[in-house]
Design an enzyme around this catalytic site. Structure first.
Site, PDB file in Angstrom:
ATOM      1  CG  LEU A  18      -1.652   1.272   1.355  1.00  0.00           C
ATOM      2  CD1 LEU A  18      -2.977   1.223   0.050  1.00  0.00           C
ATOM      3  CD2 LEU A  18      -2.635   0.978   2.583  1.00  0.00           C
ATOM      4  CG  ASN A 116       4.628   5.163  17.180  1.00  0.00           C
ATOM      5  OD1 ASN A 116       4.485   6.334  16.785  1.00  0.00           O
ATOM      6  ND2 ASN A 116       5.680   4.428  16.962  1.00  0.00           N
ATOM      7  CG  ASP A 600      15.265  13.284  20.817  1.00  0.00           C
ATOM      8  OD1 ASP A 600      15.325  14.592  20.833  1.00  0.00           O
ATOM      9  OD2 ASP A 600      16.035  12.610  19.968  1.00  0.00           O
ATOM     10  CG  HIS A 695       4.426  17.436  10.736  1.00  0.00           C
ATOM     11  ND1 HIS A 695       4.960  16.149  10.838  1.00  0.00           N
ATOM     12  CD2 HIS A 695       4.606  17.940  12.114  1.00  0.00           C
ATOM     13  CE1 HIS A 695       5.156  15.851  11.989  1.00  0.00           C
ATOM     14  NE2 HIS A 695       5.071  16.826  12.794  1.00  0.00           N
TER      15      HIS A 695
HETATM   16  C1  LIG Z   1       8.898  10.789  15.197  1.00  0.00           C
HETATM   17  N1  LIG Z   1       8.028   9.530  14.853  1.00  0.00           N
HETATM   18  C2  LIG Z   1       8.354   8.379  14.920  1.00  0.00           C
HETATM   19  C3  LIG Z   1       7.758   7.404  15.720  1.00  0.00           C
HETATM   20  N2  LIG Z   1       8.090   6.374  15.960  1.00  0.00           N
HETATM   21  C4  LIG Z   1       9.087   5.855  15.648  1.00  0.00           C
HETATM   22  N3  LIG Z   1       9.686   4.522  15.919  1.00  0.00           N
HETATM   23  N4  LIG Z   1      10.270   6.603  15.113  1.00  0.00           N
HETATM   24  C5  LIG Z   1       9.890   7.930  14.850  1.00  0.00           C
HETATM   25  O1  LIG Z   1      10.612   8.709  14.264  1.00  0.00           O
HETATM   26  N5  LIG Z   1       6.358   7.884  16.138  1.00  0.00           N
HETATM   27  C6  LIG Z   1       5.896   9.239  15.780  1.00  0.00           C
HETATM   28  C7  LIG Z   1       6.776   9.704  14.842  1.00  0.00           C
HETATM   29  C8  LIG Z   1       6.294   9.058  13.636  1.00  0.00           C
HETATM   30  N6  LIG Z   1       6.831   9.756  12.340  1.00  0.00           N
HETATM   31  C9  LIG Z   1       7.436   8.855  11.471  1.00  0.00           C
HETATM   32  C10 LIG Z   1       7.940   9.692  10.346  1.00  0.00           C
HETATM   33  C11 LIG Z   1       8.581   9.124   9.459  1.00  0.00           C
HETATM   34  C12 LIG Z   1       8.544   7.661   9.347  1.00  0.00           C
HETATM   35  C13 LIG Z   1       9.162   6.780   7.910  1.00  0.00           C
HETATM   36  O2  LIG Z   1       9.593   7.795   7.201  1.00  0.00           O
HETATM   37  N7  LIG Z   1       9.236   5.818   7.875  1.00  0.00           N
HETATM   38  C14 LIG Z   1       9.921   5.249   6.791  1.00  0.00           C
HETATM   39  C15 LIG Z   1      10.542   3.907   7.016  1.00  0.00           C
HETATM   40  C16 LIG Z   1      12.047   4.483   7.675  1.00  0.00           C
HETATM   41  C17 LIG Z   1      12.998   3.508   7.727  1.00  0.00           C
HETATM   42  O3  LIG Z   1      13.312   2.700   8.575  1.00  0.00           O
HETATM   43  N8  LIG Z   1      13.674   3.181   6.289  1.00  0.00           N
HETATM   44  C18 LIG Z   1      14.539   2.430   6.246  1.00  0.00           C
HETATM   45  C19 LIG Z   1      14.501   1.660   4.733  1.00  0.00           C
HETATM   46  C20 LIG Z   1      13.571   0.608   4.862  1.00  0.00           C
HETATM   47  C21 LIG Z   1      13.344   0.056   3.514  1.00  0.00           C
HETATM   48  O4  LIG Z   1      12.575   0.579   2.874  1.00  0.00           O
HETATM   49  N9  LIG Z   1      13.748  -1.050   3.083  1.00  0.00           N
HETATM   50  C22 LIG Z   1      13.768  -1.408   1.867  1.00  0.00           C
HETATM   51  C23 LIG Z   1      14.732  -2.388   1.358  1.00  0.00           C
HETATM   52  C24 LIG Z   1      15.966  -1.484   1.082  1.00  0.00           C
HETATM   53  C25 LIG Z   1      16.934  -2.580   0.325  1.00  0.00           C
HETATM   54  O5  LIG Z   1      17.477  -3.237   1.301  1.00  0.00           O
HETATM   55  O6  LIG Z   1      17.145  -2.362  -0.762  1.00  0.00           O
HETATM   56  C26 LIG Z   1      12.373  -2.377   1.985  1.00  0.00           C
HETATM   57  O7  LIG Z   1      12.239  -2.841   2.750  1.00  0.00           O
HETATM   58  O8  LIG Z   1      11.874  -2.478   0.727  1.00  0.00           O
HETATM   59  C27 LIG Z   1      16.215   2.985   6.072  1.00  0.00           C
HETATM   60  O9  LIG Z   1      16.247   4.250   6.143  1.00  0.00           O
HETATM   61  O10 LIG Z   1      17.185   2.360   5.775  1.00  0.00           O
HETATM   62  C28 LIG Z   1       8.851   5.012   5.635  1.00  0.00           C
HETATM   63  O11 LIG Z   1       9.390   4.910   4.796  1.00  0.00           O
HETATM   64  O12 LIG Z   1       7.759   4.510   6.170  1.00  0.00           O
HETATM   65  C29 LIG Z   1       7.944   6.823  10.115  1.00  0.00           C
HETATM   66  C30 LIG Z   1       7.219   7.655  11.086  1.00  0.00           C
HETATM   67  N1  LIG Z   2      16.195  13.532  17.227  1.00  0.00           N
HETATM   68  C1  LIG Z   2      15.108  13.077  16.664  1.00  0.00           C
HETATM   69  C2  LIG Z   2      13.805  13.419  17.309  1.00  0.00           C
HETATM   70  C3  LIG Z   2      12.632  13.055  16.569  1.00  0.00           C
HETATM   71  S1  LIG Z   2      11.261  13.072  17.614  1.00  0.00           S
HETATM   72  C4  LIG Z   2      15.048  13.815  15.004  1.00  0.00           C
HETATM   73  O1  LIG Z   2      15.515  14.793  14.977  1.00  0.00           O
HETATM   74  O2  LIG Z   2      14.620  12.992  14.272  1.00  0.00           O
END
Ligand SMILES: CN1c2c(nc(N)[nH]c2=O)NC[C@@H]1CNc1ccc(C(=O)N[C@@H](CCC(=O)N[C@@H](CCC(=O)N[C@@H](CCC(=O)O)C(=O)O)C(=O)O)C(=O)O)cc1
Ligand SMILES: N[C@@H](CCS)C(=O)O
Ligand SMILES: [Zn+2]
Length: 761
Positions: A18, A116, A600, A695
């Site tokens: 999705l 979350n 944090d 945001h």
């Molecule tokens: C501050 N926030 C957070 C919350 N909770 C957390 N645990 N962390 C937070 O920062 N809760 C409140 C808020 C919520 N906000 C967010 C903001 C942004 C995201 C987000 O962008 N999530 C990304 C995933 C991030 C991540 O881990 N990326 C990985 C890549 C993973 C990936 O896609 N891999 C590929 C394979 C790649 C390969 O090997 O070729 C795959 O699986 O297909 C990274 O950076 O390495 C998102 O895209 O959703 C979430 C919450």
């Molecule tokens: N140090 C983190 C806090 C997010 S809540 C950041 O800058 O992404």
């Protein structure tokens, strides 16, 4: 025979299909028709899977392209005036504009109860009109039926929908109930006409503190709905118990009631004594929908049996405690985990298998399920016996550290010492930690993970990113710098990967908001830090500049809150272990010459128990754990914390008790709505209310930032004010971030000038 219900299945997809489809649409790679196809394929896969797993009450309309609360707002025509909607079906682009903004600001986003997950907050006006604008629930029911699968359409109940929204002018949203109900009545009629036997109405707000007047409105509403159509209503409550309102809810004119017996085990006793109305079905939420551990079915079975005896098999539903939105899809995908460890885990698919096993045990007796039952027991036993689960060395050390944690000097003393050491100007400028996770950064990380990039090449790539980021921050004129967090996938997962007692998954994604997902780590054992986790990156950044670089750590309460936590030790005890591990890092950073350290805690507010009566106890231990995480630092080391994604007005005394030197808070997004209550709390620490809403892709003008800053400086003593964005910049693009920070710094300089002139005259 008893029934099995899912209540709600993860909607992001086995491999986040999705996310890819919706983001593909945003980027123009997919047309609306292609997105609709991808969504329909995903719905079909979910229905077929649940069907194969033996679920009887398979939900429909638990799917959403972005958020189910937004879907409900759209369904009832609650589209705020600024979107220029003039009635009729809400198109895809308007739907996404309400979610993400565009020409006008989007709906606000806030935490879904104590999870979350973030939902979009419906907006109402006192003269709000409602009208049915969408056939989504009916269409999805018919779509499943065309696949040969009979489903139970799910709707967010009218009471919770209103209570989750925000009324302009602050009136009570339930005042709108009588105007909203005709829309729900119409949906029930349409669903009945389409052939639905049951409709699930989710009313999680009934587990919060509710007044007698509100409950009277609940009764009146359900009386009306009962008369609307001969469809059977399953009223679903979760995330807690009904408390003193149990009897009233039990007497509502609905065919079924779902209780969360994991969070509210006291309802087992209620079920043993309540009158059993004719035709009443009870849905027993017995498998934890908020955690990922294999269930102890030996504990569940003897509790279910007497209810079965009282109600009769056809009137008992076995279900997860809540919809499965908050757990990942399927633990069988975790091919890299040791199979023994994998056997401890239960994601959505396994939870439905557990319900199936439970039903077979009830129907056939234990003999009929001996093998599967033994496997379930063996998984639990192997987890208990794992040497990492209880470590006497960790327990002894945590007790010793907690017992001797030294206090810091009073804030006034620390302020003086830090002022001399850091030499910061009035209105110091800083950022919250992360800088954009660009495509290049993510690609390099993926390459390093897959072995396509050697570890040393990856490390040197990260050093280049840090150096570039530090140089640019210096050039902009920021006062306290950060290294940029390029090495981190996520602020919790990064630490979990390095701490003992945690395991991280490969595909255990859970939706956080819209298309954004997180992969919560799993805490299975005692937590300890084998080696430093951030020191090398932070000291490298510090080696490039004379300005202070902030060490950047995630706090113990947030690590706890954003992980799946072991169920054999109290959350408080687990949090204390994490706090000691973070403290090790804090002291190592300090020893390495880092003068400012930010810990944090964006999830401290999220962890607040849903009932007011339970809150003081939580805040006591949460604050104590936070303080333990920096216990022993020198008075001249400046400790920061950061909070976001929450309202802070009801935790100001906890914030004061955290006794930090500086706190940065999300504030720009809400136009500083919480700042008066923060100011009223007269915190002794400095405060950085966010002046840049991260945001939104919008780059704020200097004048906007200045206006927010001026507001902050009238509410707070200016010598206490810091200047920073609302939160980290990881989700933004570089083209947005650098101009926005430039404007922020210009506004800070102008404001300093104004304040200095005012002081002179
Ligand atoms: C501050 N926030 C957070 C919350 N909770 C957390 N645990 N962390 C937070 O920062 N809760 C409140 C808020 C919520 N906000 C967010 C903001 C942004 C995201 C987000 O962008 N999530 C990304 C995933 C991030 C991540 O881990 N990326 C990985 C890549 C993973 C990936 O896609 N891999 C590929 C394979 C790649 C390969 O090997 O070729 C795959 O699986 O297909 C990274 O950076 O390495 C998102 O895209 O959703 C979430 C919450
Ligand atoms: N140090 C983190 C806090 C997010 S809540 C950041 O800058 O992404
Ligand atoms: Zn934040």
């Amino acid at each position: 025979m008893t029934w099995i219900a899912t209540l709600g299945f993860p909607r992001i997809g086995r491999r986040r299909e999705l996310k890819r489809a919706v983001e593909g649409y945003f980027a123009g790679r997919l047309t609306a028709a292609e997105l609709a196809d991808a969504a329909a394929n995903l719905r079909a896969e979910r229905w077929r899977l649940q069907h194969q797993l033996g679920v009887d009450l398979i939900p429909a309309n638990d799917f959403s392209l972005y958020d189910h609360v937004l879907d409900t707002a759209v369904m009832v025509g609650a589209v705020p005036a600024r979107f220029g909607w003039t009635g009729g079906p809400v198109g895809l682009d308007l739907y996404f504009e309400m979610a993400r903004g565009g020409r006008v600001p989007p709906l606000e986003m806030t935490k879904w109860f104590d999870t979350n997950y973030h939902y979009l907050v419906p907006e109402f006006t006192p003269d709000q009109a409602f009208a049915l604008t969408s056939r989504k629930p009916v269409d999805e029911f018919c779509e499943a039926r065309a696949l040969g699968i009979r489903t139970v359409p799910v709707l967010l109940g009218p009471v919770s929908f209103l209570l989750l929204g925000k009324m302009a002018g602050g009136g009570h949203p339930l005042a709108l109930l009588s105007r909203l109900l005709p829309v729900y009545e119409e949906v029930l009629r349409q669903l009945h006409a389409a052939g639905a036997a049951w409709v699930q109405l989710d009313e999680p707000c009934l587990v919060l503190d509710r007044t007698a007047e509100e409950m009277a409105q609940v009764s009146a509403a359900y009386e009306r709905l009962a008369a609307a159509a001969p469809v059977k209503v399953m009223l679903v409550t979760y995330f807690g118990g009904l408390g003193e309102h149990f009897e009233r809810v039990w007497s509502l004119p609905v065919h079924g009631i779902h209780l969360d017996l994991v969070r509210a085990p006291e309802h087992w006793d209620d079920l043993a004594r309540v009158r059993v109305p004719d035709e009443r079905v009870v849905s027993l939420g017995v498998i934890d929908g908020r955690n990922v551990w294999r269930a102890d079915l030996d504990a569940v079975l003897p509790r279910v049996s007497p209810v079965l005896a009282r109600f009769g098999g056809e009137r008992v539903v076995l279900a997860p405690s809540c919809p499965l939105l908050h757990v990942p899809w399927d633990a069988a995908q975790e091919g890299k985990l040791d199979p023994k460890v994998r056997s401890w885990l239960s994601f959505a698919v396994q939870k439905l298998e557990e319900l199936h096993l439970l039903r077979r045990a009830l129907d056939e007796g234990e003999d009929g399920v001996r093998e599967a039952w033994s496997a379930q027991r063996a998984a639990l036993a192997s987890r208990r016996a794992h040497p990492g689960v209880v470590r006497q060395d960790v327990r002894a050390r945590v007790e010793a550290v907690a017992a001797e944690a030294p206090a810091r000097a009073p804030r006034a003393v620390r302020r003086r010492l830090q002022k001399d050491r850091l030499g910061l100007p009035l209105l110091p400028t800083t950022t919250i930690g992360s800088f954009p996770q660009t495509e290049a950064v993510r690609r390099a990380r993926a390459d390093a993970r897959q072995g396509r990039m050697a570890p040393e090449a990856y490390a040197s790539f990260l050093r280049e990113q840090i150096a570039r980021c530090v140089r640019r921050q210096e050039a902009l004129g920021l006062d306290v710098l950060v290294h940029g967090e390029f090495e981190r996938t996520d602020m919790v997962e990064y630490f979990a990967e390095q701490l003992d007692g945690f395991l991280v998954t490969e595909h255990g994604w859970v939706q956080s908001y819209g298309t954004r997902c997180v992969k919560p780590p799993v805490i299975y054992g005692d937590v300890a830090r084998p080696r430093p986790m951030t020191v090398a990156w932070t000291t490298y950044a510090q080696s490039l500049t004379d300005r202070p670089v902030k060490g950047m750590l995630t706090g113990p309460v947030t690590i706890l809150q954003w992980s799946f936590v072991r169920d054999d030790l109290s959350r408080e005890a687990v949090c204390r272990q994490i706090a000691v591990a973070i403290r090790d890092e804090v002291l190592d950073l300090e020893r390495a010459g880092i003068r400012v350290i930010q810990i944090d805690e964006p999830a401290l507010r999220e962890g607040l128990p849903l009932r007011r009566a339970d809150r003081a106890l939580y805040l006591d231990w949460a604050v104590a754990c936070f303080r333990l995480a920096y216990a022993g630092v020198r008075d001249e080391t400046q400790i920061h914390t950061h909070m976001c994604y929450a309202e802070f007005s009801d935790i100001t005394s906890a914030i004061a008790a955290m006794d930090v030197d500086v706190i940065s808070l999300e504030a720009a997004r809400s136009g500083m709505a919480d700042l008066p209550s923060i100011a009223a709390a007269r915190l002794s620490c400095d405060i950085g209310p966010g002046v840049y809403d991260i945001h939104s892709p919008r780059i704020p003008e200097v004048a906007e930032v200045r206006a927010l800053l001026a507001k902050a400086c009238t509410l707070l003593p200016p010598e206490q004010v810091w200047v920073n964005p609302d939160c980290g910049l990881k989700t933004r693009r570089e083209e947005e971030v650098w101009p926005a920070l430039t404007h922020m710094i210009t506004a800070a300089r102008e404001m300093r000038e104004t304040l200095t002139q005012a002081a002179r005259s």
